[in-house]
Write a protein that holds these residues in place. Structure first.
Motif, mmCIF file in Angstrom:
data_model
loop_
_atom_site.group_PDB
_atom_site.id
_atom_site.type_symbol
_atom_site.label_atom_id
_atom_site.label_comp_id
_atom_site.label_asym_id
_atom_site.label_seq_id
_atom_site.Cartn_x
_atom_site.Cartn_y
_atom_site.Cartn_z
ATOM 1 N N THR A 87 47.171 73.368 11.760
ATOM 2 C CA THR A 87 47.268 72.071 11.077
ATOM 3 C C THR A 87 47.687 70.934 12.011
ATOM 4 O O THR A 87 47.773 69.793 11.582
ATOM 5 C CB THR A 87 48.268 72.150 9.915
ATOM 6 O OG1 THR A 87 49.530 72.621 10.408
ATOM 7 C CG2 THR A 87 47.767 73.090 8.819
ATOM 8 N N THR A 88 47.948 71.251 13.277
ATOM 9 C CA THR A 88 48.273 70.231 14.272
ATOM 10 C C THR A 88 47.678 70.650 15.605
ATOM 11 O O THR A 88 47.824 71.798 16.020
ATOM 12 C CB THR A 88 49.801 70.075 14.457
ATOM 13 O OG1 THR A 88 50.402 69.698 13.217
ATOM 14 C CG2 THR A 88 50.118 69.005 15.498
ATOM 15 N N VAL A 89 47.004 69.709 16.273
ATOM 16 C CA VAL A 89 46.531 69.958 17.635
ATOM 17 C C VAL A 89 47.056 68.858 18.549
ATOM 18 O O VAL A 89 47.291 67.728 18.118
ATOM 19 C CB VAL A 89 44.988 70.013 17.727
ATOM 20 C CG1 VAL A 89 44.429 71.162 16.893
ATOM 21 C CG2 VAL A 89 44.348 68.691 17.307
ATOM 22 N N ILE A 90 47.261 69.233 19.817
ATOM 23 C CA ILE A 90 47.612 68.233 20.830
ATOM 24 C C ILE A 90 46.537 68.285 21.898
ATOM 25 O O ILE A 90 46.343 69.306 22.555
ATOM 26 C CB ILE A 90 49.010 68.470 21.438
ATOM 27 C CG1 ILE A 90 50.046 68.732 20.350
ATOM 28 C CG2 ILE A 90 49.421 67.238 22.268
ATOM 29 C CD1 ILE A 90 51.453 69.001 20.868
ATOM 30 N N ASP A 91 45.812 67.195 22.042
ATOM 31 C CA ASP A 91 44.651 67.112 22.922
ATOM 32 C C ASP A 91 45.031 66.403 24.226
ATOM 33 O O ASP A 91 46.034 65.702 24.290
ATOM 34 C CB ASP A 91 43.521 66.359 22.208
ATOM 35 C CG ASP A 91 42.148 66.726 22.736
ATOM 36 O OD1 ASP A 91 41.706 67.850 22.474
ATOM 37 O OD2 ASP A 91 41.529 65.883 23.412
ATOM 38 N N PHE A 92 44.198 66.568 25.244
ATOM 39 C CA PHE A 92 44.498 66.017 26.565
ATOM 40 C C PHE A 92 43.690 64.757 26.842
ATOM 41 O O PHE A 92 42.458 64.782 26.824
ATOM 42 C CB PHE A 92 44.202 67.045 27.649
ATOM 43 C CG PHE A 92 45.233 68.136 27.733
ATOM 44 C CD1 PHE A 92 46.371 67.983 28.510
ATOM 45 C CD2 PHE A 92 45.079 69.304 27.008
ATOM 46 C CE1 PHE A 92 47.331 68.974 28.573
ATOM 47 C CE2 PHE A 92 46.034 70.312 27.066
ATOM 48 C CZ PHE A 92 47.170 70.143 27.854
#
Length: 472
Positions: A87-92
């Motif tokens: 439910t949460t992503v951290i992208d670059f």
């Protein structure tokens, strides 16, 4: 509308218990036995686990690489993530030397705007550390809430930064309260080995692995850890693939260095032999670091079990086999690096880890959700189930069996790296801030409903059980 999740077994990083959950206004309002409210929708979770939504700390959505762009964008990628229980992503954000950091951040906001179906944040690549970058970073942290910075020790002449840049980044992160992330492979050595292979006419996909040996990963990991100790800073090593790298992290932690390690499902379930298939099939499995010899898998599982590695990222970076991966036919260096992992991250860790007795149920929740939320400034809003937290909730059937396949996955890419793998356990319904994104294995969310997350500064975790002392 209010919701009551009834009859499920709630599992957090520390507890397992039976209770009902009342969801109201996007957050968890009450956790108790036998909650009743005639105005609430009742969701029966009998026989199911109720987990906090997964936090994937490592994705590359719509990322330019090798003359092409990764296939899954913030719409298809976050949909697939939701189907998989994340439910949460951290992208670059990939930056460019000589250009303001904000330029790249603005590009990533444009990519994600009105597309994501779950919440998301950004990491920021650091390719140089000069006065301009030093002056811009406090603003980036304060206004954008980006509090983690990635330095590449590999991809010479593309992304690779020198040791001076890494050390200055560590010093700056110490001062500002950021967490430094490294892709740890010795890019100079790899570049030399690649050139030797090509000169001998060795161009097949397997040479991607043979020119990026585990020693190059272990050396770079140890070097980064030593520099972290010297700077008295904090380090997060992404996508650990082998014993050499895991051992260096364990050594650093024994010395008291603030070093953390992530591995990925591909390194736990696949091995180097997949890259040595005929008809260019091995190109499907080209990513960096490469897959390793199979014996490394149990070394990684043991490191997870003992706490020497702490998190599971997907390193999602999908490229079609036809039209993208095949750019490298006749030259393995031109195969776009990356694979489709975002959807199967949680299920593989549960099936291969919990069901096979390699890790506990609570460790599973910590690795897929809680620890990343703490390290990256999202806890306790994300990463746990408690009163007042965001109602990011996964209702998970621990007994259902299925076979992973491109025919049934929800990523935009034309193959699945885990094709034919049988797994036990599957998300049935997924809520993001109290609203169903997946309900009874069907997408019911709204494109663009995902919110951008500004994250808190890094707070040192003095033990594996302490809460993060987050700096506001």
């Amino acid at each position: 509308m209010k919701k009551i999740i009834k009859n499920g077994t709630i599992v957090t990083a520390s507890d397992t218990y039976k209770a009902d959950i009342l969801v109201e206004n996007g957050v968890i309002a009450t956790i108790s036995k036998n909650i009743t409210d005639s105005s609430a929708e009742v969701v029966d979770a009998e026989g199911k686990y109720v987990f906090p939504g997964g936090v994937d700390p490592h994705t590359h959505l719509e990322m330019p690489f090798g003359g092409t762009v990764s296939k899954d964008d913030f719409e298809t990628g976050t949909k697939a993530a939701a189907f998989g229980g994340t439910t949460t992503v951290i992208d670059f954000c990939i930056t460019n030397k000589g250009k303001p950091l904000q330029n790249s951040i603005d590009q990533w906001h444009a990519k994600s705007k009105d597309k994501a179906v779950i919440d998301y944040g950004f990491h920021l690549m650091i390719s140089e550390m000069n006065e301009d970058v030093l002056n811009e970073l406090p603003k980036v942290m304060d206004q954008e809430g980006i509090t983690s910075f990635k330095v590449f020790m590999a991809y010479k002449n593309v992304f690779q930064a020198d040791d001076g840049t890494l050390f200055k980044t560590l010093e700056t992160a110490k001062e500002l309260g950021g967490l430094v992330m490294v892709h740890a492979e010795n890019g100079d050595v790899i570049d030399h080995l690649v050139n030797k292979a090509l000169a001998k006419g060795n161009t097949d996909p397997i040479y991607h692995a043979l020119t990026r040996p585990p020693e190059a990963e272990g050396e770079a990991t140890g070097r980064a850890a030593q520099l972290t100790g010297l700077a008295d800073s904090q380090l997060y090593v992404v996508h650990v693939s082998c014993e050499e790298s895991a051992n260096k992290i364990a050594e650093a932690r024994k010395k008291g260095y603030d070093v953390w390690g992530e591995t990925c499902p591909q390194y736990l379930a696949l091995d180097q032999s997949y890259m040595d298939q005929p008809n260019f099939e091995g190109a499907k499995y080209v990513w960096s670091p490469p897959l390793r010899e199979k014996w490394n898998q149990e070394k990684l599982w043991n490191a997870l079990k003992t706490g020497e590695l702490q998190t599971i990222g997907s390193d999602q970076c999908s490229f079609d086999f036809e039209g993208q991966k095949d750019l490298g036919k006749g030259d393995f260096t031109k195969i776009p690096n990356g694979g489709p992992m975002i959807e199967d991250r949680v299920s593989i860790l549960f099936s291969e880890g919990v069901k096979k007795g390699r890790i506990t149920l609570n460790q599973f929740v910590d690795m897929t959700s809680t620890r990343s939320a703490k390290l990256f400034g999202l806890y306790p809003k994300k990463g746990t189930i408690s009163v007042g937290t965001d109602a990011d909730i996964v209702i998970f059937d621990p007994n259902v069996e299925r076979t992973i396949s491109v025919e049934t996955h929800h990523m935009a890419v034309d193959y699945n790296a885990f094709e034919g793998m049988k797994v036990t356990g599957e998300p049935i319904s997924v809520l993001s801030r109290g609203e169903f994104v997946i309900k009874d294995k069907q997408f019911v969310g709204e494109v663009g409903s995902g919110e951008y997350l500004k994250r808190a500064r890094y707070g040192k975790l003095t033990s594996d059980t302490d809460e993060a002392a987050l700096v506001e």
